[in-house]
Design a protein around this motif. Structure first.
Motif, PDB file in Angstrom:
ATOM      1  N   LEU A  10      -2.700  -0.720   9.905  1.00 53.09           N
ATOM      2  CA  LEU A  10      -3.920   0.051   9.652  1.00 53.09           C
ATOM      3  C   LEU A  10      -3.613   1.547   9.610  1.00 53.09           C
ATOM      4  CD1 LEU A  10      -7.444  -0.572  10.994  1.00 53.09           C
ATOM      5  CD2 LEU A  10      -6.512   1.718  11.131  1.00 53.09           C
ATOM      6  N   GLN A  11      -2.786   2.015  10.531  1.00 55.45           N
ATOM      7  CA  GLN A  11      -2.432   3.434  10.560  1.00 55.45           C
ATOM      8  C   GLN A  11      -1.770   3.869   9.257  1.00 55.45           C
ATOM      9  OE1 GLN A  11      -3.347   5.318  13.049  1.00 55.45           O
ATOM     10  NE2 GLN A  11      -2.406   7.252  12.427  1.00 55.45           N
ATOM     11  N   MET A  12      -0.924   3.025   8.699  1.00 52.94           N
ATOM     12  CA  MET A  12      -0.250   3.347   7.436  1.00 52.94           C
ATOM     13  C   MET A  12      -1.234   3.403   6.266  1.00 52.94           C
ATOM     14  SD  MET A  12       3.037   3.944   7.754  1.00 52.94           S
ATOM     15  CE  MET A  12       2.439   4.975   9.104  1.00 52.94           C
ATOM     16  N   HIS A  13      -2.364   2.715   6.394  1.00 51.43           N
ATOM     17  CA  HIS A  13      -3.384   2.773   5.349  1.00 51.43           C
ATOM     18  C   HIS A  13      -4.247   4.027   5.456  1.00 51.43           C
ATOM     19  CE1 HIS A  13      -2.405  -1.468   4.632  1.00 51.43           C
ATOM     20  NE2 HIS A  13      -3.208  -1.467   3.588  1.00 51.43           N
ATOM     21  N   GLY A  14      -4.115   4.765   6.553  1.00 55.65           N
ATOM     22  CA  GLY A  14      -4.919   5.964   6.720  1.00 55.65           C
ATOM     23  C   GLY A  14      -6.407   5.647   6.793  1.00 55.65           C
ATOM     24  N   GLY A  15      -7.222   6.540   6.243  1.00 54.89           N
ATOM     25  CA  GLY A  15      -8.674   6.363   6.290  1.00 54.89           C
ATOM     26  C   GLY A  15      -9.134   5.092   5.611  1.00 54.89           C
ATOM     27  N   TRP A  16      -8.435   4.685   4.543  1.00 54.80           N
ATOM     28  CA  TRP A  16      -8.848   3.467   3.843  1.00 54.80           C
ATOM     29  C   TRP A  16      -8.664   2.229   4.724  1.00 54.80           C
ATOM     30  CZ3 TRP A  16     -12.027   3.936   0.144  1.00 54.80           C
ATOM     31  CH2 TRP A  16     -11.973   5.035  -0.724  1.00 54.80           C
ATOM     32  N   GLY A  17      -7.738   2.315   5.650  1.00 52.22           N
ATOM     33  CA  GLY A  17      -7.519   1.186   6.540  1.00 52.22           C
ATOM     34  C   GLY A  17      -8.702   0.902   7.440  1.00 52.22           C
TER      35      GLY A  17
ATOM     36  N   ILE B 233      -6.890  -5.220   5.731  1.00 52.90           N
ATOM     37  CA  ILE B 233      -6.196  -4.826   6.959  1.00 52.90           C
ATOM     38  C   ILE B 233      -7.192  -4.431   8.043  1.00 52.90           C
ATOM     39  CG2 ILE B 233      -5.924  -2.401   6.296  1.00 52.90           C
ATOM     40  CD1 ILE B 233      -3.344  -4.496   8.245  1.00 52.90           C
ATOM     41  N   SER B 234      -8.341  -3.882   7.656  1.00 52.22           N
ATOM     42  CA  SER B 234      -9.333  -3.467   8.656  1.00 52.22           C
ATOM     43  C   SER B 234      -9.920  -4.681   9.367  1.00 52.22           C
ATOM     44  CB  SER B 234     -10.456  -2.648   7.993  1.00 52.22           C
ATOM     45  OG  SER B 234     -11.262  -3.462   7.155  1.00 52.22           O
TER      46      SER B 234
ATOM     47  N   TYR C 172       0.820  -1.212   0.000  1.00 51.59           N
ATOM     48  CA  TYR C 172       0.000   0.000   0.000  1.00 51.59           C
ATOM     49  C   TYR C 172       0.853   1.260   0.000  1.00 51.59           C
ATOM     50  CZ  TYR C 172      -3.526   3.441   1.245  1.00 51.59           C
ATOM     51  OH  TYR C 172      -4.342   4.550   1.246  1.00 51.59           O
ATOM     52  N   VAL C 173       1.863   1.341   0.848  1.00 54.17           N
ATOM     53  CA  VAL C 173       2.634   2.584   0.973  1.00 54.17           C
ATOM     54  C   VAL C 173       3.469   2.856  -0.266  1.00 54.17           C
ATOM     55  CG1 VAL C 173       2.689   2.447   3.484  1.00 54.17           C
ATOM     56  CG2 VAL C 173       4.603   1.484   2.165  1.00 54.17           C
ATOM     57  N   GLN C 174       3.723   1.830  -1.066  1.00 52.55           N
ATOM     58  CA  GLN C 174       4.456   2.055  -2.314  1.00 52.55           C
ATOM     59  C   GLN C 174       3.553   2.573  -3.428  1.00 52.55           C
ATOM     60  OE1 GLN C 174       6.224  -1.933  -2.534  1.00 52.55           O
ATOM     61  NE2 GLN C 174       8.238  -1.026  -2.239  1.00 52.55           N
ATOM     62  N   GLN C 175       2.250   2.329  -3.277  1.00 55.44           N
ATOM     63  CA  GLN C 175       1.295   2.788  -4.293  1.00 55.44           C
ATOM     64  C   GLN C 175       0.658   4.133  -3.929  1.00 55.44           C
ATOM     65  OE1 GLN C 175      -1.582  -0.371  -4.657  1.00 55.44           O
ATOM     66  NE2 GLN C 175      -0.001  -1.948  -4.890  1.00 55.44           N
ATOM     67  N   ARG C 176       0.476   4.366  -2.637  1.00 56.41           N
ATOM     68  CA  ARG C 176      -0.225   5.564  -2.165  1.00 56.41           C
ATOM     69  C   ARG C 176       0.692   6.779  -2.221  1.00 56.41           C
ATOM     70  NH1 ARG C 176      -4.231   9.031  -1.286  1.00 56.41           N
ATOM     71  NH2 ARG C 176      -4.722   9.498   0.887  1.00 56.41           N
ATOM     72  N   GLU C 177       0.196   7.870  -2.809  1.00 56.76           N
ATOM     73  CA  GLU C 177       0.981   9.102  -2.886  1.00 56.76           C
ATOM     74  C   GLU C 177       0.463  10.132  -1.893  1.00 56.76           C
ATOM     75  OE1 GLU C 177       1.537  10.796  -6.694  1.00 56.76           O
ATOM     76  OE2 GLU C 177       2.723   9.103  -7.448  1.00 56.76           O
TER      77      GLU C 177
END
Length: 387
Positions: free
Chosen positions: A339-346, A353-354, A268-273
């Motif tokens: 989950l925190q690294m996914h932000g709101g989507w998490g 992950i949720s 996720y963190v590699q795709q999310r800008e």
């Protein structure tokens, strides 16, 4: 055997084939239905039958008992395969690793022949009923009791938090057979079609909504003498016998879920800008991933070392308690950071992950709460006995 060959465990080619088979089954039969099962509150019986046909139920049960004829490493791969894909609805673990071992270890030839083949095929779903409204980890405090009757026993009482409770066909019930003796517990094999057996609510849990969890009621439930598992009064020893394997299995599942949370988070963190750059470019993200990776690496070493000890017959109950304590706490840390690294989507159910984050919370309670694990470990250090 890339992933298995690195683990310094006696995996063979057949284990790799089985791992691949589990992966295909999960992707084709379980994951597409996971959210639907969560909405309806139970897993379709058809999924159990398909799992049995594919060898996912009772994988370490011998051919003589009607099972697939695998070993404990096959059971490990089943636990890991479901956990690694974030599947939490099917209560296969309860059925295969908590219920059937009691029958295999303590059952008579007739009891095994009646129940085990159908449990391996998925025709019979199993549950174990120990916990009561006023007695969870304290088995000596249970009030459900069985009294002598002509040709058998009458069971009266109530159980709660019973996984597979709504869908089960067979329940291993723990009951007091001498209320004056706090250790006098007997295990009974109860057919859920028996008169006087009633299912209560399908309990509304915080997470793992696809796995049915119930109240069970027993009102003069008659069970014949040949439904006693082992000898009357041996229940407490029987329950203690299976705890090391049960807690090891919980640790195995926790490790696999932590590995899944880490993988999903890295992807996720590699795709999310954010601010025009990948989230992975931020130092805080890399620091968090480093903490997660370290936890996962330590967990894998711990789990596989316990596995080696178990296979050699040397896993002590206290060490299994340490593993259950540390691995479930570690899973909580890793799932929360993921989950925190996914932000709101998490926080959205559509992201696995949720669901994993919510499901992870129960692991610190299952198999004896982590506070009980600490007490067991602490007593072993100061000479106050062991559990």
């Amino acid at each position: 055997m890339d992933s298995l060959s690195k683990r310094n465990l006696p995996f063979q080619e057949e284990h790799q084939i089985y791992q691949d088979q589990i992966g295909r089954f999960v992707l084709e039969e379980l994951l597409p239905n996971e959210v639907r099962w969560e909405d309806q509150g139970y897993v379709d019986r058809d999924a159990w039958l398909k799992a049995g046909a594919n060898g996912l139920l009772c994988p370490s049960m011998s051919n003589e008992d009607g099972g697939p004829g695998g070993d404990f490493l096959h059971a490990v791969l089943m636990i890991e395969g479901l956990a690694r894909h974030g599947v939490s609805g099917p209560g296969f673990f309860i059925h295969s690793e908590m219920v059937t071992p009691y029958i295999i270890k303590f059952g008579t030839v007739e009891q095994k022949a009646r129940w085990l083949p159908k449990m391996a095929s998925g025709e019979v779903i199993g549950a174990v009923a120990m916990t009561e409204p006023g007695a969870g980890s304290d088995l000596r405090g249970m009030r459900t009791h069985a009294t002598r009757a002509e040709g058998g026993w009458l069971i009266n009482g109530q159980k709660v938090f019973i996984s597979n409770g709504q869908t089960s066909d067979l329940v291993v019930v723990a009951a007091k057979t001498d209320l004056a003796d706090k250790n006098s517990i007997t295990l009974f094999l109860v057919d859920t079609t028996t008169k006087g057996f009633q299912r209560g609510r399908n309990l509304e849990k915080v997470g793992i909504h696809g796995q049915d969890t119930s109240e069970l009621f027993f009102e003069n439930v008659f069970v014949p003498d040949d439904s006693v598992l082992g000898q009357p009064g041996d229940g407490f020893k029987q329950l203690m016998h299976g705890l090391a394997r049960e807690r090891l299995s919980i640790a195995i599942g926790s490790q696999a879920r932590a590995e899944a949370a880490l993988k999903w988070t890295i992807d996720y963190v590699q795709q999310r800008e954010i601010f025009g750059a990948p989230l992975s470019d931020m130092q805080n993200t890399r620091f968090t991933l480093a903490e997660m990776q370290t936890d996962v690496e330590v967990g894998r070493a711990f789990v596989d070392d316990m596995l080696r000890q178990y296979l050699d017959g040397k896993l002590e109950p206290t060490r299994a308690s340490m593993g259950k304590l540390w691995l479930t706490e570690m899973l909580g840390r890793v799932a929360d950071k993921g989950l925190q690294m996914h932000g709101g989507w998490g926080y959205m159910r559509e992201f696995p992950i949720s669901r994993l984050w919510v499901a992870a919370r129960i692991e610190r309670i299952l198999g004896g709460s982590n506070e009980v694990m600490k007490e067991i470990i602490g007593r072993s250090l100061v000479g106050r006995g062991k559990a």
